[in-house]
Motif scaffolding. Structure first.
Motif, short mmCIF file in Angstrom:
data_model
loop_
_atom_site.label_atom_id
_atom_site.label_comp_id
_atom_site.label_asym_id
_atom_site.label_seq_id
_atom_site.Cartn_x
_atom_site.Cartn_y
_atom_site.Cartn_z
N HIS A 152 34.89 51.97 40.94
CA HIS A 152 33.63 51.91 41.68
C HIS A 152 32.52 51.42 40.75
CE1 HIS A 152 31.24 52.98 45.20
NE2 HIS A 152 30.34 53.52 44.39
N GLY A 153 32.71 50.22 40.23
CA GLY A 153 31.79 49.69 39.24
C GLY A 153 32.26 50.06 37.84
N GLU A 154 31.58 49.54 36.87
CA GLU A 154 31.97 49.77 35.47
C GLU A 154 31.75 51.23 35.08
OE1 GLU A 154 30.99 48.07 31.04
OE2 GLU A 154 30.57 46.83 32.77
N GLY A 155 32.82 51.87 34.62
CA GLY A 155 32.73 53.25 34.16
C GLY A 155 32.56 54.27 35.26
N ARG A 156 32.80 53.89 36.51
CA ARG A 156 32.65 54.81 37.64
C ARG A 156 33.90 54.75 38.51
NH1 ARG A 156 27.71 54.11 41.20
NH2 ARG A 156 27.53 56.36 41.15
N SER A 157 34.14 55.85 39.22
CA SER A 157 35.29 55.95 40.12
C SER A 157 34.86 56.58 41.43
CB SER A 157 36.38 56.83 39.51
OG SER A 157 36.75 56.36 38.25
N ARG A 158 35.61 56.26 42.45
CA ARG A 158 35.48 56.94 43.75
C ARG A 158 36.76 57.74 43.94
NH1 ARG A 158 36.59 55.22 49.25
NH2 ARG A 158 37.20 53.23 48.35
N PHE A 159 36.62 59.03 44.15
CA PHE A 159 37.74 59.95 44.31
C PHE A 159 37.80 60.34 45.78
CE2 PHE A 159 40.27 63.71 44.08
CZ PHE A 159 40.91 63.74 42.84
N VAL A 160 38.95 60.10 46.41
CA VAL A 160 39.13 60.42 47.82
C VAL A 160 40.27 61.44 47.95
CG1 VAL A 160 39.72 59.52 50.10
CG2 VAL A 160 38.32 58.14 48.53
N TRP A 161 39.98 62.56 48.61
CA TRP A 161 40.94 63.65 48.77
C TRP A 161 41.01 63.99 50.26
CZ3 TRP A 161 39.71 69.18 46.55
CH2 TRP A 161 40.86 69.98 46.56
N ILE A 162 42.20 63.89 50.83
CA ILE A 162 42.39 64.12 52.26
C ILE A 162 43.49 65.16 52.46
CG2 ILE A 162 42.98 63.09 54.49
CD1 ILE A 162 42.16 60.35 53.21
N THR A 163 43.24 66.13 53.31
CA THR A 163 44.24 67.13 53.66
C THR A 163 44.38 67.18 55.18
OG1 THR A 163 43.79 68.48 51.71
CG2 THR A 163 44.86 69.58 53.55
N ASP A 164 45.63 67.11 55.64
CA ASP A 164 45.97 67.30 57.05
C ASP A 164 46.64 68.66 57.18
OD1 ASP A 164 45.17 64.64 57.78
OD2 ASP A 164 47.04 63.92 56.92
N VAL A 165 46.20 69.45 58.16
CA VAL A 165 46.69 70.82 58.26
C VAL A 165 46.86 71.24 59.72
CG1 VAL A 165 44.37 71.83 58.11
CG2 VAL A 165 46.32 73.15 57.35
N LEU A 166 47.89 72.04 59.95
CA LEU A 166 48.13 72.71 61.23
C LEU A 166 48.36 74.18 60.95
CD1 LEU A 166 50.62 70.31 63.06
CD2 LEU A 166 48.29 70.87 63.77
N PRO A 167 47.94 75.09 61.78
CA PRO A 167 47.14 74.85 62.97
C PRO A 167 45.72 74.39 62.62
CG PRO A 167 47.46 77.22 62.63
CD PRO A 167 48.26 76.51 61.58
N ASP A 168 45.09 73.76 63.60
CA ASP A 168 43.77 73.18 63.39
C ASP A 168 42.76 74.17 62.83
OD1 ASP A 168 44.81 70.84 64.43
OD2 ASP A 168 43.73 70.97 66.33
N GLY A 169 42.84 75.42 63.24
CA GLY A 169 41.88 76.43 62.81
C GLY A 169 41.85 76.66 61.30
N LEU A 170 42.92 76.29 60.61
CA LEU A 170 42.94 76.46 59.15
C LEU A 170 41.98 75.51 58.44
CD1 LEU A 170 46.68 77.16 58.28
CD2 LEU A 170 44.75 78.75 58.27
#
Length: 135
Positions: A92-110
């Motif tokens: 994400h440019g010089e000396g920078r990063s973009r960190f993406v963290w995704i979690t899918d969970v069931l049941p939805d209420g969690l």
């Protein structure tokens, strides 16, 4: 299925952030110290992680993709009938990063439980990664 998405910018080179993320057995020291208090590899492709709030989880490594700087894992115990997460690092440019963290969970209420944990974990990761860059 509920999805929880967290993204943040890290003031550190993407290769260095990826090096810490891909170190599956050192997540508690290199990536999220304080949020995680311990980690042991179980010899079967999984790690047992200890959270600061007392939670313990077994996370099975699903994918480690060096080319795309992406790691995926699933939690194999606990209250979720399904839990899959991935984390990916982008330049994400010089000396920078973009960190993406995704979690899918069931049941939805969690998702209401997972979201604040991921917010806390993301803050711990950003802090640890940027602090390591200062050394």
């Amino acid at each position: 299925m509920a999805s929880v998405y967290k993204e943040f910018i890290v003031e550190r080179d993407a290769a260095q952030v990826w090096d810490a993320l891909r170190d599956f057995g050192a997540v508690h020291t290199r990536l999220a110290p304080g949020f995680l208090t311990g980690c042991e590899l179980d010899g079967q492709g999984a790690r047992i992680v200890h959270f600061a709030n007392g939670l313990v989880a077994r996370e099975l490594l699903v994918a480690l993709d060096d080319e795309n700087r992406r790691l995926a894992y699933t939690v194999t115990d606990g209250k979720a009938t399904h839990h899959h997460a991935s984390a990916q690092v982008f330049a994400h440019g010089e000396g920078r990063s973009r960190f993406v963290w995704i979690t899918d969970v069931l049941p939805d209420g969690l998702a209401a439980y997972v979201e604040p944990m991921m917010a806390h974990g993301g803050a711990a990761m950003k802090q640890a990664l940027e602090k390591a860059a200062e050394r």
